[in-house]
Structure formats: structure tokens, C-alpha cells
Enzyme design. Structure first.
Site, PDB file in Angstrom:
ATOM      1  N   ASP A  51      49.196 -15.374  58.750  1.00  0.00           N
ATOM      2  CA  ASP A  51      49.555 -15.776  57.385  1.00  0.00           C
ATOM      3  C   ASP A  51      48.530 -16.808  56.923  1.00  0.00           C
ATOM      4  OD1 ASP A  51      50.617 -16.654  55.017  1.00  0.00           O
ATOM      5  OD2 ASP A  51      52.624 -17.068  55.799  1.00  0.00           O
ATOM      6  N   SER A 104      56.989 -16.542  46.686  1.00  0.00           N
ATOM      7  CA  SER A 104      57.218 -17.316  47.916  1.00  0.00           C
ATOM      8  C   SER A 104      56.354 -18.562  47.989  1.00  0.00           C
ATOM      9  CB  SER A 104      56.971 -16.436  49.141  1.00  0.00           C
ATOM     10  OG  SER A 104      55.674 -15.859  49.085  1.00  0.00           O
ATOM     11  N   HIS A 132      50.376 -18.595  52.688  1.00  0.00           N
ATOM     12  CA  HIS A 132      51.389 -19.654  52.611  1.00  0.00           C
ATOM     13  C   HIS A 132      50.856 -20.903  53.326  1.00  0.00           C
ATOM     14  CE1 HIS A 132      53.848 -15.914  52.142  1.00  0.00           C
ATOM     15  NE2 HIS A 132      54.336 -16.647  51.145  1.00  0.00           N
TER      16      HIS A 132
END
Length: 636
Positions: free
Chosen positions: A603, A360, A606
Site C-alpha cells: 500500500d 479512504s 494510504h
């Protein structure tokens, strides 16, 4: 006697009185003499015209009589033979008189000109007013002199007109010129070379200039048709095509040279040299050894302008209030990283495929590049996902097509670069394993791509991979326990062997993007790690983390490959950016548990978009420029 006495004055006659009586007679005779003289002069003048060589010769004769300048035309001796001996006399009485065939409405000379130069510049004389020969096969020398570079007098201005098509007994006509199309040069400009015009223009040649004849409309047999300006250098600038005069020999030569280079090479030489020097500086520079600096011209695309950004990365839409993290630019220490120009990159990618393969974090980079390139095209409706998808999670692959450039930017999900599979356990049920000896299932779909960017790393930190118990498999053998670094080495070795066996290095360029740093504080991604209070990058390098051991393994594998792989080592540059993660701004709709404890679900691995992945793509852009330059050098 008596009758005569009547007319004798009473006081007696004198000589004076006698002369007075004769004065009316003398006055009448003087008038007659002047009248006869005028008639005689008129008859002589008429006889002279009657015996002139041809009707065409009268034209320059009249022009030179009423011309105040002692100019010589580009026809040289031909027009000299018709120069009037009376022109100095008439110029005293008719200084501003001009022939109907002269060029009119020229701007007056600059105020600093002397009276002598002013009088020579006030009248522009056609060089083609001399008689043309009756046949084109026997051109006289006077029509060939302009092509031999005759130089006019030093105090003279000459208009060189195009030669009219040859015809018997036809008078050459001077093209019509309007005042705005001619810019006078000051007399201080010396030793100029006149600019060449189109065939329907005239050229003004200043003092001490070399005459350049205009192109001839029709070339006949035995005719000298080689103009002074050769075809290779006859191209003129836009201002010249409009009838303007370029001031200065150096200016003219430089302008013409640059113009011809533009037309022959298709690019500006200065821009090309600048690009070459930039690329050479990039070749001698470690692009990933640098620092983050604020640049208010960033981000590369306006926040909220790209609907393709996944919700997980769209921090602004998810309510993040601060925006300074978008204003940071990566600056290498020993060179300047070029700003990513989407139009240049799209032209470089024309007709090609650029593929991202990995986890990702590569999806993060892929979406960043799609948004940058989409922002640079005029018609964004011609940028679309090949299968019409609007969400980019859950599928095995995605492909954005840029129709006008016939290129695609693709992403293939492969978080380990090797296959995830299932195998039966001792109890007959299936369990997940990772086949360290098999490359990802989608590999056959991208092996022919022109540019491939691989990555892996983050999934090797999860519980299954980090513990390595009953998870790693080779052939039919499942390791009861295997160290994660050894498993990582085995997986990368499998990937490297596939690249060496399937990638054609003459067609495809291979990149490997390194590990992207995470910034969980107080726990990991699934145990309460936080970064929501971070709004500034790390400035002190002592707070950076050690280089990951997995990336050391990667470097050893890359060194053992036959295929050249460009390593994009972004680990250090990302370690500075603890401020760039989505943190709590990772989505809009929260579950009930997340609402009760929002800080527990963050998060910190990311990146927000626009943001840090844009800089990764700028590094990729620089590397592609380097590769293109090296390829051109090999062809040369």
C-alpha cells in the site's frame, strides 16, 4: 557645767567634727524631701488623668508616651492633639517599649537602613486609636481625612487599618497581624502606592507613599465612604490577598491592570495578542508552501495509544520497525504552523459537527483527527462511535461523539462525490455505472453540518474510470467512452451545484482537500508497485511529480462556485513523503498468496498513523483559527 564637759572632746572641738555629728540628720531629711517630691508628682499625675476629656482619650495618651516615634496617623490632627510631649524623654529609657495594642512581631528593617529610619519603622501605630464620636451621624473630620488622601511624613511607616463599625464610646481595635504576611520593602523603593487589601487586612505604606484607606465595614448617613481606590481597580493579586506587599508602583499597576483585564475579558491580554498576531501571520502565508523538518516532539499522540486506527493504517502494530517518519513536522516557508491543540479545537467545535466526505484517504484523515482529539480529553470513555462500531470499513458512514463537548467528528463514504449505481445492459443483466449528474446518496445527512471536508481523486485512477468505457452515465444515457478528465469535470460540476444550492455559507464552512500523492515504484497498486524500502522523505524538489491535471480541473470548478470553498492543496506536501506509506505493513494476517510474494502486495497510497494525515489536520486547524478570527472581526 560638769555634765556638759563630758561631751566635749578631749582634743577640743572643730567645725568639721560638728558637721559630721549632724550628717545623719541631713541624710534623713534628703530622703524625706525625695519622698514628698514623688508623692507630689504622683498626685499631680493622678489629677491630670482624672480631668482628661474622656476615658477613650487615655489610650492614645499612654500610647504616645511610650512610643519612640513621632508618627502621625491617618486620623491626622485628631491623633496629633494627643501626641505626648514626653515621648522623646521616655524613648531614651524605653526605646523598645510598645503598647499592648501595637502590631507585634514585624520583621526587623533591612541592614542598610539608617538608625533614624530604623527607629521610625520599629513601631507601627494604629490610626484609629483616637476617640470615636458618640454618634455616627456627626462624623468628625479626623475620620474623613484618610479618604482625602493624607500623606504621612517622609520618614514614617503607617499601618492603615479598617475602620471599626460605628458605636458609642467604643474603642477601635487593630486587626491581628502575623509576621509571615508582611514583607518589608527596602528603603530605596520610593513613591509607591500601597496595595489595597481585603476589609480584614491592614496595609503597610512605605516612605513617600500615598495613603490608601482600607474599606469601611459600615457606611452611615453623612459619612464619607469613598476610598481612594475605586472599585474598578481594587482587585488584588493572590499575593496581596494573602497579606503580602507588592513592591513598586509600576509593578503594582501593571499587575492590577493585567488582573482586571483577565477578570473582565476572561483571557490574558498577552495571550490574546499573541494569538491574534499568530493568526494574522497565518492569513498572510501560504500554509502549503513549505518543507518537512524533523521535530522530536512529534507525533501528536503516542503510537499504539489510539485503538480507533484501522488495521490498514496501524503500521507499528503491523510490525514496521522504523519510526522516524513519525517525527516529521510540516513547516511553511513564511510562517509557523501552530501545533494542533486538541482542547482548543474541541472548544471551537463545541456543539458542532465536523464531517469528512470522500474516499479512504479522507477516512485516513478522519481517523487521524479522532485520535488527536481523543488524546486530549480526560475521560476517554466519553468518546465513542455513535453506533458502537469498532471497525471503520464497509459501512456508509461513521460518527465519533465527544460527549463532554457535544460535538461529533463524522465520515461519509463517497469516493466519487457522485452516485455509483447499476443499470441494465443490452443483454438484460446489470452493470455498474457512475451517475455524473447525481450527487452522493448520503448528501442530505451532512448538508447541515458546520464544517465539511470533501475529497475525491484516487478512485478516478482505477481501470474503469481511467478507460471510461460504458461506465459514465448522465440521465438514461451511458457513454460508450468518455475521457476521464471530462468525466471528472462533470462530476465536480454536479457536486458544486449541489453545494451552492444546499449549503448555507453563514452556517457551514466548506473545505476541499486535494489529491494525496502515491509512491508506487515499479508498478501500480495492483501490479507490484513498491515503497517498502523508503524511510526518508524526498529532499530534492526536482524529484517531485508534476501537478495532477485533475487538480487543475478542480481549481477551475472552485473558481466558478458561488459558495466559498477553502482548497487544502496538500498534493505537493505529500509528494515529499514517500516514506510515510504502510507499504508491506498494511495488515497482520497475510493470505497464502501474499506470504509467497509479500512485496507484490503493498500500500503506497494510504498513510501510516501517526503520520502524514496529522499534518493535514494541523493545516485544517490553522484554517479554522483564521475563519474564527475573521468572524470575530466582522462582529466587531
Amino acid at each position: 557645767m560638769a555634765e556638759a564637759a563630758k561631751h566635749i572632746p578631749i582634743s577640743g572641738g572643730t567645725l568639721i567634727s560638728d558637721l559630721k555629728s549632724l550628717f545623719p540628720v541631713l541624710k534623713t531629711r534628703r530622703t524625706v524631701v525625695l519622698a514628698y517630691g514623688f508623692v507630689f508628682a504622683f498626685v499631680a499625675f493622678t489629677v491630670f488623668l482624672a480631668f482628661s476629656p474622656s476615658p477613650n482619650a487615655a489610650s492614645p495618651w499612654f500610647v504616645n508616651i511610650f512610643s519612640g516615634s513621632d508618627s502621625s496617623s491617618s486620623n491626622g490632627s485628631a491623633s496629633d492633639s494627643y501626641r505626648s510631649r514626653f515621648s522623646p524623654f521616655f524613648s531614651q529609657f524605653l526605646p523598645n517599649n510598645s503598647s499592648p495594642q501595637q502590631v507585634r512581631n514585624f520583621a526587623s528593617p533591612p541592614p542598610e537602613q539608617t538608625s533614624a529610619s530604623r527607629s521610625s519603622n520599629d513601631t507601627f501605630q494604629s490610626p484609629n486609636l483616637a476617640k470615636e464620636p458618640s454618634t455616627v451621624n456627626n462624623r468628625t473630620q479626623s475620620t474623613e481625612i484618610p479618604h482625602k488622601g493624607k500623606v504621612p511624613d517622609t520618614n514614617q511607616s503607617v499601618v492603615v487599618a479598617p475602620e471599626a463599625p460605628a458605636a458609642a464610646n467604643r474603642r477601635a481595635r487593630l486587626p491581628k497581624i502575623s509576621a509571615p504576611n508582611v514583607n518589608r520593602e527596602p528603603p530605596s523603593v520610593k513613591n509607591q502606592t500601597s496595595s489595597s487589601e481585603n476589609s480584614d487586612k491592614v496595609t503597610v505604606v512605605k516612605a513617600n507613599q500615598s495613603t490608601i484607606a482600607a474599606p469601611i465595614a459600615t457606611v452611615a448617613p453623612n459619612q464619607s465612604a469613598s476610598p481612594t481606590v475605586k472599585s474598578g481597580s481594587s482587585d488584588t493579586s493572590n499575593s496581596e490577598k494573602e497579606g503580602k506587599i507588592v513592591g513598586g508602583k509600576d509593578e503594582m499597576s501593571n499587575h492590577t491592570t493585567s488582573q482586571s483585564k483577565k477578570e473582565s475579558n476572561g483571557t490574558n491580554s498577552g495571550v490574546t495578542q499573541g494569538k491574534d498576531s499568530l493568526v494574522k501571520s497565518l492569513m498572510n502565508c501560504d500554509l502549503l508552501d513549505g518543507e518537512w523538518v524533523r521535530d522530536d516532539s512529534y507525533p501528536l499522540y503516542k503510537p499504539g495509544s489510539c485503538p480507533l486506527i484501522d488495521e490498514q493504517f496501524n503500521c507499528i502494530s503491523n510490525g514496521r520497525p522504523d519510526k522516524d517518519y513519525q517525527k516529521m513536522k510540516w513547516k511553511p516557508k513564511r510562517c509557523s504552523l501552530p501545533r494542533l491543540d486538541g482542547s482548543i479545537l474541541l472548544n471551537l467545535l463545541r456543539g458542532k459537527r465536523l464531517v469528512f466526505v470522500g474516499d479512504s484517504l479522507n477516512r485516513n484523515m478522519w481517523e487521524s483527527l479522532v485520535c488527536i482529539l481523543r488524546n486530549s480529553v480526560k475521560d476517554q470513555t466519553k468518546v465513542y462511535e455513535a453506533n458502537g462500531r469498532h471497525h471503520f470499513r464497509g459501512e456508509a458512514s461513521y460518527s465519533f461523539v465527544f460527549k463532554d463537548y457535544d460535538c461529533s467528528i463524522e465520515f461519509f463514504v463517497s469516493p466519487f462525490l457522485v452516485q455509483e449505481t447499476e443499470t441494465p445492459d443490452q443483454h438484460g443483466s446489470k452493470k455498474e455505472t457512475l451517475r455524473l449528474d447525481l450527487v452522493g446518496k448520503s448528501s442530505h445527512q451532512y448538508k447541515g453540518a458546520d464544517f465539511i471536508v470533501f475529497n475525491t481523486g484516487h478512485w478516478w485512477t482505477h481501470e474503469k474510470t481511467s478507460k471510461g468505457k460504458d461506465y459514465y452515465q448522465e440521465g438514461s444515457h451511458v457513454y460508450s467512452e468518455l475521457n476521464v478528465l471530462e468525466a471528472f469535470r462533470k462530476a465536480l460540476t454536479t457536486w458544486a451545484r449541489w453545494v451552492d444550492a444546499n449549503i448555507n455559507p453563514s452556517k457551514s464552512l466548506v473545505f476541499f482537500r486535494g489529491y494525496s500523492a502515491s509512491h508506487f515504484s515499479g508498478g501500480q497498486w495492483n501490479s507490484g508497485g513498491q515503497c517498502d524500502q523508503e524511510t526518508r522523505p524526498i529532499k530534492n524538489e526536482t524529484y517531485l511529480r508534476p501537478y495532477p491535471p485533475k487538480m487543475m480541473v478542480l481549481e477551475r470548478v472552485l473558481r466558478g462556485m458561488k459558495t466559498h470553498v477553502t482548497y487544502l492543496n496538500i498534493t505537493r506536501m505529500t509528494d515529499f513523503r514517500k516514506d510515510g506509506h504502510p507499504s508491506i505493513y498494511r495488515k497482520q494476517s497475510l493470505s497464502e498468496e501474499e506470504k509467497r510474494s509479500p512485496l507484490r502486495f503493498q500500500d503506497c497510497s494510504h498513510w501510516c498513523l501517526p503520520g502524514v494525515p496529522d499534518a493535514w489536520n494541523e493545516v485544517l486547524f490553522a484554517e479554522l483559527l483564521i475563519k474564527q478570527h475573521q468572524k470575530q472581526q466582522q462582529h466587531n
